[in-house]
Design a protein around this motif. Structure first.
Motif, PDB file in Angstrom:
ATOM      1  N   ALA A  39       0.833  -1.220   0.000  1.00  0.00           N
ATOM      2  CA  ALA A  39       0.000   0.000   0.000  1.00  0.00           C
ATOM      3  C   ALA A  39       0.863   1.263   0.000  1.00  0.00           C
ATOM      4  O   ALA A  39       0.582   2.213  -0.746  1.00  0.00           O
ATOM      5  CB  ALA A  39      -0.924  -0.007   1.217  1.00  0.00           C
ATOM      6  N   VAL A  40       1.922   1.269   0.825  1.00  0.00           N
ATOM      7  CA  VAL A  40       2.787   2.457   0.905  1.00  0.00           C
ATOM      8  C   VAL A  40       3.540   2.668  -0.414  1.00  0.00           C
ATOM      9  O   VAL A  40       3.707   3.806  -0.868  1.00  0.00           O
ATOM     10  CB  VAL A  40       3.758   2.348   2.111  1.00  0.00           C
ATOM     11  N   ALA A  41       3.957   1.570  -1.040  1.00  0.00           N
ATOM     12  CA  ALA A  41       4.646   1.678  -2.335  1.00  0.00           C
ATOM     13  C   ALA A  41       3.758   2.396  -3.358  1.00  0.00           C
ATOM     14  O   ALA A  41       4.240   3.167  -4.188  1.00  0.00           O
ATOM     15  CB  ALA A  41       5.035   0.291  -2.842  1.00  0.00           C
ATOM     16  N   LYS A  42       2.452   2.171  -3.263  1.00  0.00           N
ATOM     17  CA  LYS A  42       1.533   2.753  -4.249  1.00  0.00           C
ATOM     18  C   LYS A  42       1.056   4.159  -3.867  1.00  0.00           C
ATOM     19  O   LYS A  42       0.911   5.023  -4.735  1.00  0.00           O
ATOM     20  CB  LYS A  42       0.324   1.825  -4.428  1.00  0.00           C
ATOM     21  N   TYR A  43       0.777   4.393  -2.566  1.00  0.00           N
ATOM     22  CA  TYR A  43       0.052   5.607  -2.169  1.00  0.00           C
ATOM     23  C   TYR A  43       0.863   6.613  -1.346  1.00  0.00           C
ATOM     24  O   TYR A  43       0.328   7.634  -0.930  1.00  0.00           O
ATOM     25  CB  TYR A  43      -1.191   5.223  -1.350  1.00  0.00           C
ATOM     26  N   ARG A  44       2.161   6.330  -1.080  1.00  0.00           N
ATOM     27  CA  ARG A  44       2.918   7.150  -0.110  1.00  0.00           C
ATOM     28  C   ARG A  44       2.963   8.639  -0.458  1.00  0.00           C
ATOM     29  O   ARG A  44       3.001   9.482   0.443  1.00  0.00           O
ATOM     30  CB  ARG A  44       4.339   6.608   0.060  1.00  0.00           C
ATOM     31  N   GLN A  45       2.941   8.967  -1.760  1.00  0.00           N
ATOM     32  CA  GLN A  45       3.077  10.384  -2.133  1.00  0.00           C
ATOM     33  C   GLN A  45       1.877  11.213  -1.684  1.00  0.00           C
ATOM     34  O   GLN A  45       1.948  12.436  -1.660  1.00  0.00           O
ATOM     35  CB  GLN A  45       3.303  10.541  -3.652  1.00  0.00           C
ATOM     36  N   HIS A  46       0.784  10.540  -1.319  1.00  0.00           N
ATOM     37  CA  HIS A  46      -0.423  11.268  -0.878  1.00  0.00           C
ATOM     38  C   HIS A  46      -0.475  11.462   0.633  1.00  0.00           C
ATOM     39  O   HIS A  46      -1.408  12.089   1.136  1.00  0.00           O
ATOM     40  CB  HIS A  46      -1.681  10.503  -1.329  1.00  0.00           C
ATOM     41  N   ALA A  47       0.485  10.927   1.375  1.00  0.00           N
ATOM     42  CA  ALA A  47       0.438  10.985   2.846  1.00  0.00           C
ATOM     43  C   ALA A  47       0.581  12.423   3.345  1.00  0.00           C
ATOM     44  O   ALA A  47       1.376  13.197   2.818  1.00  0.00           O
ATOM     45  CB  ALA A  47       1.537  10.109   3.443  1.00  0.00           C
ATOM     46  N   LYS A  48      -0.209  12.770   4.356  1.00  0.00           N
ATOM     47  CA  LYS A  48      -0.134  14.083   5.010  1.00  0.00           C
ATOM     48  C   LYS A  48       0.504  13.887   6.390  1.00  0.00           C
ATOM     49  O   LYS A  48      -0.151  13.459   7.335  1.00  0.00           O
ATOM     50  CB  LYS A  48      -1.541  14.699   5.130  1.00  0.00           C
ATOM     51  N   TRP A  49       1.799  14.199   6.466  1.00  0.00           N
ATOM     52  CA  TRP A  49       2.595  13.849   7.649  1.00  0.00           C
ATOM     53  C   TRP A  49       2.173  14.592   8.914  1.00  0.00           C
ATOM     54  O   TRP A  49       2.361  14.086  10.011  1.00  0.00           O
ATOM     55  CB  TRP A  49       4.085  14.071   7.356  1.00  0.00           C
ATOM     56  N   GLN A  50       1.592  15.788   8.775  1.00  0.00           N
ATOM     57  CA  GLN A  50       1.226  16.531   9.995  1.00  0.00           C
ATOM     58  C   GLN A  50       0.206  15.753  10.827  1.00  0.00           C
ATOM     59  O   GLN A  50       0.229  15.804  12.059  1.00  0.00           O
ATOM     60  CB  GLN A  50       0.711  17.946   9.665  1.00  0.00           C
ATOM     61  N   HIS A  51      -0.680  15.012  10.152  1.00  0.00           N
ATOM     62  CA  HIS A  51      -1.674  14.206  10.878  1.00  0.00           C
ATOM     63  C   HIS A  51      -1.006  13.015  11.562  1.00  0.00           C
ATOM     64  O   HIS A  51      -1.401  12.602  12.654  1.00  0.00           O
ATOM     65  CB  HIS A  51      -2.771  13.725   9.922  1.00  0.00           C
ATOM     66  N   LEU A  52       0.017  12.460  10.909  1.00  0.00           N
ATOM     67  CA  LEU A  52       0.733  11.310  11.490  1.00  0.00           C
ATOM     68  C   LEU A  52       1.473  11.727  12.761  1.00  0.00           C
ATOM     69  O   LEU A  52       1.420  11.029  13.771  1.00  0.00           O
ATOM     70  CB  LEU A  52       1.715  10.730  10.462  1.00  0.00           C
ATOM     71  N   TRP A  53       2.150  12.874  12.715  1.00  0.00           N
ATOM     72  CA  TRP A  53       2.901  13.327  13.896  1.00  0.00           C
ATOM     73  C   TRP A  53       1.950  13.643  15.052  1.00  0.00           C
ATOM     74  O   TRP A  53       2.289  13.422  16.216  1.00  0.00           O
ATOM     75  CB  TRP A  53       3.748  14.559  13.568  1.00  0.00           C
ATOM     76  N   ARG A  54       0.770  14.154  14.743  1.00  0.00           N
ATOM     77  CA  ARG A  54      -0.193  14.517  15.784  1.00  0.00           C
ATOM     78  C   ARG A  54      -0.736  13.269  16.488  1.00  0.00           C
ATOM     79  O   ARG A  54      -1.000  13.277  17.678  1.00  0.00           O
ATOM     80  CB  ARG A  54      -1.342  15.304  15.136  1.00  0.00           C
ATOM     81  N   LEU A  55      -0.897  12.208  15.719  1.00  0.00           N
ATOM     82  CA  LEU A  55      -1.587  11.018  16.226  1.00  0.00           C
ATOM     83  C   LEU A  55      -0.642   9.970  16.808  1.00  0.00           C
ATOM     84  O   LEU A  55      -0.975   9.286  17.788  1.00  0.00           O
ATOM     85  CB  LEU A  55      -2.373  10.405  15.055  1.00  0.00           C
ATOM     86  N   PHE A  56       0.543   9.824  16.198  1.00  0.00           N
ATOM     87  CA  PHE A  56       1.346   8.628  16.485  1.00  0.00           C
ATOM     88  C   PHE A  56       1.822   8.490  17.932  1.00  0.00           C
ATOM     89  O   PHE A  56       1.787   7.385  18.484  1.00  0.00           O
ATOM     90  CB  PHE A  56       2.529   8.505  15.516  1.00  0.00           C
ATOM     91  N   PRO A  57       2.287   9.574  18.603  1.00  0.00           N
ATOM     92  CA  PRO A  57       2.733   9.390  20.002  1.00  0.00           C
ATOM     93  C   PRO A  57       1.625   8.826  20.902  1.00  0.00           C
ATOM     94  O   PRO A  57       1.883   7.978  21.766  1.00  0.00           O
ATOM     95  CB  PRO A  57       3.118  10.806  20.433  1.00  0.00           C
TER      96      PRO A  57
END
Length: 253
Positions: A70-88
């Motif tokens: 999935a990441v190989a196909k869709y990674r360019q669409h990821a919005k990292w600000q949401h990941l940093w907010r949620l992951f911890p």
């Protein structure tokens, strides 16, 4: 025979259980193509052929394989600000789940997974009713969703619907939604691996079973991409909800 994946134990699996395992592996792959919620069904199917706790350990490496595709196909669409907010917060939830899973019996694990599945189905239906009425959420929203997602993902590999609720509330466009989810679950599932190994739920024999099912997961991921393009999303969601509800009830009763 007994279908345990303990250290040094051999797998005894009948032909109908192989069919179930193949279907579950296919579902894991399909669930990684942007059809969230289906992953829960794979856990429940594996829980029909082995103890529920071991089913969560067995599914995890399969999810990791699907995440890589999935990441190989869709990674360019990821919005990292949401990941940093949620992951911890999600990492904290994984720790809570780790300590909980070590202390619950098999019966309690089945009940817990059943309750989580049915709660997530209810949450999904509520989210549908609220569609178009989403309000801005307060500062509590990301921590709450994060901790709950971390806990449910360790106990039942079932964080998909929670992540869906979070990303819909953030009004992410479809491709951003899929890309952000793909990267989030890749990070989360690989983060969980050491905990599952330490709990003994991923071991040599369970991993050899994963390797046999890996090509089916990859096939499912490509099949899922075609399905997403051709099938009505609402029909697919309804099917997933009905199957998940039936599976959750079976675990409870």
């Amino acid at each position: 025979g007994r279908h345990l994946f303990g250290k040094g134990e051999r797998m005894l699996i009948e032909s109908w259980e192989w069919v179930l395992a193949f279907v579950a592996a296919l579902i894991v792959g399909i669930s990684k193509s942007g059809i969230s919620g289906l992953g829960v069904l794979a856990v429940v199917l594996f829980a029909q052929i082995m103890p529920a706790k071991q089913a969560t350990g067995l599914v995890l490496p399969l999810l990791c394989i699907g995440d890589i595709v999935a990441v190989a196909k869709y990674r360019q669409h990821a919005k990292w600000q949401h990941l940093w907010r949620l992951f911890p917060w999600t990492a904290a939830g994984v720790l809570v789940g780790y300590f909980a899973l070590d202390r619950v019996s098999e019966r309690q694990a089945r009940l817990l997974i059943g309750v989580i599945v049915l709660s997530l189905v209810t949450l999904h239906l509520l989210r549908r009713r609220m569609a178009g009425h989403e309000t801005e959420h307060g500062s509590w929203f990301a921590p709450t969703i994060g901790v709950l997602a971390g806990f449910t993902t360790l106990v039942a590999n079932a964080a998909g619907p929670l992540m869906t609720v979070y990303m819909l509330a953030r009004r992410l466009p479809k491709m951003d939604f899929v890309g952000t989810g793909a990267v989030f679950f890749l990070l989360l599932n690989f983060f969980k691996v050491p905990f599952m190994v330490h709990l003994g739920l991923i071991n040599q024999s369970s991993f050899s079973f994963n390797l046999m099912l890996a090509p089916i997961v990859v096939a499912g991921a490509f099949l899922g991409q075609k399905l997403v393009a051709s099938i009505d999303q609402r029909t697919f969601e309804n099917l997933a909800l009905v199957l998940s509800t039936a599976a959750g009830l079976k675990l409870l009763f």
